[in-house]
Design a protein around this motif. Structure first.
Motif, mmCIF file in Angstrom:
data_model
loop_
_atom_site.group_PDB
_atom_site.id
_atom_site.type_symbol
_atom_site.label_atom_id
_atom_site.label_comp_id
_atom_site.label_asym_id
_atom_site.label_seq_id
_atom_site.Cartn_x
_atom_site.Cartn_y
_atom_site.Cartn_z
ATOM 1 N N ILE A 184 7.636 11.378 4.927
ATOM 2 C CA ILE A 184 7.811 10.873 6.295
ATOM 3 C C ILE A 184 9.192 10.258 6.443
ATOM 4 C CG2 ILE A 184 7.015 9.114 7.930
ATOM 5 C CD1 ILE A 184 4.152 9.690 6.827
ATOM 6 N N VAL A 185 9.639 9.521 5.445
ATOM 7 C CA VAL A 185 10.965 8.901 5.487
ATOM 8 C C VAL A 185 12.052 9.975 5.514
ATOM 9 C CG1 VAL A 185 12.602 7.487 4.160
ATOM 10 C CG2 VAL A 185 10.232 6.745 4.422
ATOM 11 N N PHE A 235 15.705 4.619 -3.057
ATOM 12 C CA PHE A 235 14.772 5.359 -2.213
ATOM 13 C C PHE A 235 13.423 4.652 -2.135
ATOM 14 C CE2 PHE A 235 11.763 8.791 -1.203
ATOM 15 C CZ PHE A 235 12.265 9.106 0.049
ATOM 16 N N THR A 236 12.979 4.086 -3.241
ATOM 17 C CA THR A 236 11.721 3.337 -3.230
ATOM 18 C C THR A 236 11.811 2.179 -2.236
ATOM 19 O OG1 THR A 236 11.243 3.937 -5.518
ATOM 20 C CG2 THR A 236 10.123 1.989 -4.661
ATOM 21 N N GLU A 237 12.947 1.495 -2.196
ATOM 22 C CA GLU A 237 13.138 0.404 -1.237
ATOM 23 C C GLU A 237 13.093 0.929 0.199
ATOM 24 O OE1 GLU A 237 16.768 -1.624 -2.234
ATOM 25 O OE2 GLU A 237 16.041 -2.147 -4.230
ATOM 26 N N GLN A 238 13.691 2.087 0.442
ATOM 27 C CA GLN A 238 13.671 2.677 1.786
ATOM 28 C C GLN A 238 12.240 3.007 2.216
ATOM 29 O OE1 GLN A 238 16.269 6.094 1.682
ATOM 30 N NE2 GLN A 238 18.122 4.851 1.468
ATOM 31 N N VAL A 239 11.443 3.557 1.306
ATOM 32 C CA VAL A 239 10.057 3.905 1.626
ATOM 33 C C VAL A 239 9.248 2.645 1.886
ATOM 34 C CG1 VAL A 239 7.927 4.946 0.726
ATOM 35 C CG2 VAL A 239 10.122 6.107 0.407
ATOM 36 N N ARG A 240 9.416 1.639 1.033
ATOM 37 C CA ARG A 240 8.675 0.381 1.227
ATOM 38 C C ARG A 240 9.042 -0.276 2.559
ATOM 39 N NH1 ARG A 240 6.095 1.528 -2.766
ATOM 40 N NH2 ARG A 240 6.312 0.955 -4.926
ATOM 41 N N ALA A 241 10.311 -0.246 2.923
ATOM 42 C CA ALA A 241 10.740 -0.822 4.203
ATOM 43 C C ALA A 241 10.106 -0.070 5.370
ATOM 44 C CB ALA A 241 12.265 -0.792 4.310
ATOM 45 N N ALA A 242 10.037 1.254 5.279
ATOM 46 C CA ALA A 242 9.410 2.052 6.336
ATOM 47 C C ALA A 242 7.914 1.760 6.427
ATOM 48 C CB ALA A 242 9.647 3.543 6.086
ATOM 49 N N LYS A 266 6.449 -1.066 5.580
ATOM 50 C CA LYS A 266 6.306 -2.415 6.140
ATOM 51 C C LYS A 266 6.513 -2.385 7.648
ATOM 52 C CE LYS A 266 7.233 -7.212 5.713
ATOM 53 N NZ LYS A 266 6.360 -7.497 6.818
ATOM 54 N N LYS A 267 7.514 -1.634 8.090
ATOM 55 C CA LYS A 267 7.778 -1.522 9.528
ATOM 56 C C LYS A 267 6.565 -0.919 10.244
ATOM 57 C CE LYS A 267 10.915 0.508 12.885
ATOM 58 N NZ LYS A 267 12.045 1.396 13.118
ATOM 59 N N ALA A 268 5.979 0.121 9.655
ATOM 60 C CA ALA A 268 4.803 0.752 10.258
ATOM 61 C C ALA A 268 3.626 -0.217 10.296
ATOM 62 C CB ALA A 268 4.422 2.018 9.486
ATOM 63 N N GLU A 269 3.428 -0.970 9.223
ATOM 64 C CA GLU A 269 2.346 -1.956 9.203
ATOM 65 C C GLU A 269 2.557 -3.025 10.271
ATOM 66 O OE1 GLU A 269 2.205 -3.507 5.228
ATOM 67 O OE2 GLU A 269 1.533 -1.599 4.392
ATOM 68 N N ASP A 270 3.798 -3.499 10.402
ATOM 69 C CA ASP A 270 4.106 -4.518 11.408
ATOM 70 C C ASP A 270 3.867 -3.988 12.817
ATOM 71 O OD1 ASP A 270 4.782 -6.194 9.338
ATOM 72 O OD2 ASP A 270 6.953 -6.001 9.615
ATOM 73 N N GLU A 271 4.273 -2.744 13.070
ATOM 74 C CA GLU A 271 4.068 -2.148 14.387
ATOM 75 C C GLU A 271 2.576 -1.970 14.678
ATOM 76 O OE1 GLU A 271 6.438 1.408 14.421
ATOM 77 O OE2 GLU A 271 8.313 0.276 14.631
ATOM 78 N N ASN A 272 1.806 -1.582 13.659
ATOM 79 C CA ASN A 272 0.353 -1.454 13.841
ATOM 80 C C ASN A 272 -0.278 -2.808 14.140
ATOM 81 O OD1 ASN A 272 0.194 1.310 13.523
ATOM 82 N ND2 ASN A 272 -0.174 1.191 11.320
ATOM 83 N N ALA A 273 0.169 -3.841 13.439
ATOM 84 C CA ALA A 273 -0.364 -5.189 13.666
ATOM 85 C C ALA A 273 -0.023 -5.664 15.080
ATOM 86 C CB ALA A 273 0.188 -6.152 12.625
ATOM 87 N N GLU A 274 1.202 -5.382 15.532
ATOM 88 C CA GLU A 274 1.599 -5.757 16.891
ATOM 89 C C GLU A 274 0.754 -5.008 17.918
ATOM 90 O OE1 GLU A 274 5.792 -5.171 17.472
ATOM 91 O OE2 GLU A 274 6.302 -6.469 15.775
ATOM 92 N N GLY A 275 0.486 -3.737 17.662
ATOM 93 C CA GLY A 275 -0.341 -2.939 18.572
ATOM 94 C C GLY A 275 -1.762 -3.479 18.650
ATOM 95 N N ARG A 276 -2.315 -3.854 17.509
ATOM 96 C CA ARG A 276 -3.667 -4.422 17.497
ATOM 97 C C ARG A 276 -3.691 -5.759 18.230
ATOM 98 N NH1 ARG A 276 -3.594 -2.369 12.215
ATOM 99 N NH2 ARG A 276 -3.081 -4.414 11.384
ATOM 100 N N SER A 277 -2.661 -6.575 18.044
ATOM 101 C CA SER A 277 -2.599 -7.873 18.726
ATOM 102 C C SER A 277 -2.519 -7.689 20.235
ATOM 103 C CB SER A 277 -1.386 -8.676 18.246
ATOM 104 O OG SER A 277 -1.523 -9.004 16.892
#
Length: 176
Positions: A105-106, A149-156, A158-169
């Motif tokens: 995905i990244v 690359f591992t850092e780039q994937v982890r950042a992506a 985290k961003k997706a998790e944060d966006e999902n949490a914002e959507g749920r809120s």
């Protein structure tokens, strides 16, 4: 030169050359996995093919080890030991597959319209084999070391998790 684990990206302007390169990439020294991504001229992305060297080894190896331990319990112990060992080995393989999906995905924005991208997870003592493959098939080469690359994937992720949490809120606020 010492070995370094890299993600080597081969970008192709068209899909034909990438398919031949995919077959040849499976024989590169130090290759762990390769994935072929293609994007049609309509912009639709497809994971065309994947190859992982040693796929299934963890599952079967853990199963055999579990079966050997199960010998102490007789025939039923062998069966149960093999099943338990195989299940544990499969967990490791599933985790790798999940991480590989996030990595693809990244990488998806790097695939050109009408073109292809081969992503090679390879431990390289020298860049020559992958660079030779790229030159032979007219691909551009980019290397990203494993840690970056591992850092780039982890950042992506985290961003997706944060966006999902914002959507749920936001949904919870609308329901209230």
């Amino acid at each position: 030169m010492s070995e370094q684990r890299n993600l080597v990206l081969l970008t192709f302007p068209d899909t034909t050359a990438s398919r031949y390169a995919f077959d040849e990439a499976q024989h590169l020294p130090g290759l762990h996995a390769v994935a072929a991504l293609e994007r049609g001229s309509d912009g639709v992305l497809e994971v065309r093919d994947t190859f992982t060297r040693g796929a299934g080894v963890a599952t079967v190896g853990s199963g055999v080890l579990g079966g050997l331990v199960g010998l102490l319990g007789g025939p039923v112990g062998v069966l149960l030991g093999f099943a338990a060992g195989a299940a544990l080995g499969n967990v490791a393989e599933e985790r790798y597959a999940s991480e590989a999906g996030a990595a693809l995905i990244v990488l998806s924005p790097r695939v050109p319209d009408g073109g292809a991208l081969l992503a090679l997870d390879v431990r390289e003592a020298s860049p020559d084999p992958a660079d030779g493959l790229a030159a032979k098939h007219g691909a551009a080469v980019e290397r990203i070391d494993e840690h970056t690359f591992t850092e780039q994937v982890r950042a992506a992720e985290k961003k997706a998790e944060d966006e999902n949490a914002e959507g749920r809120s936001a949904e919870e606020r609308e329901e209230a």
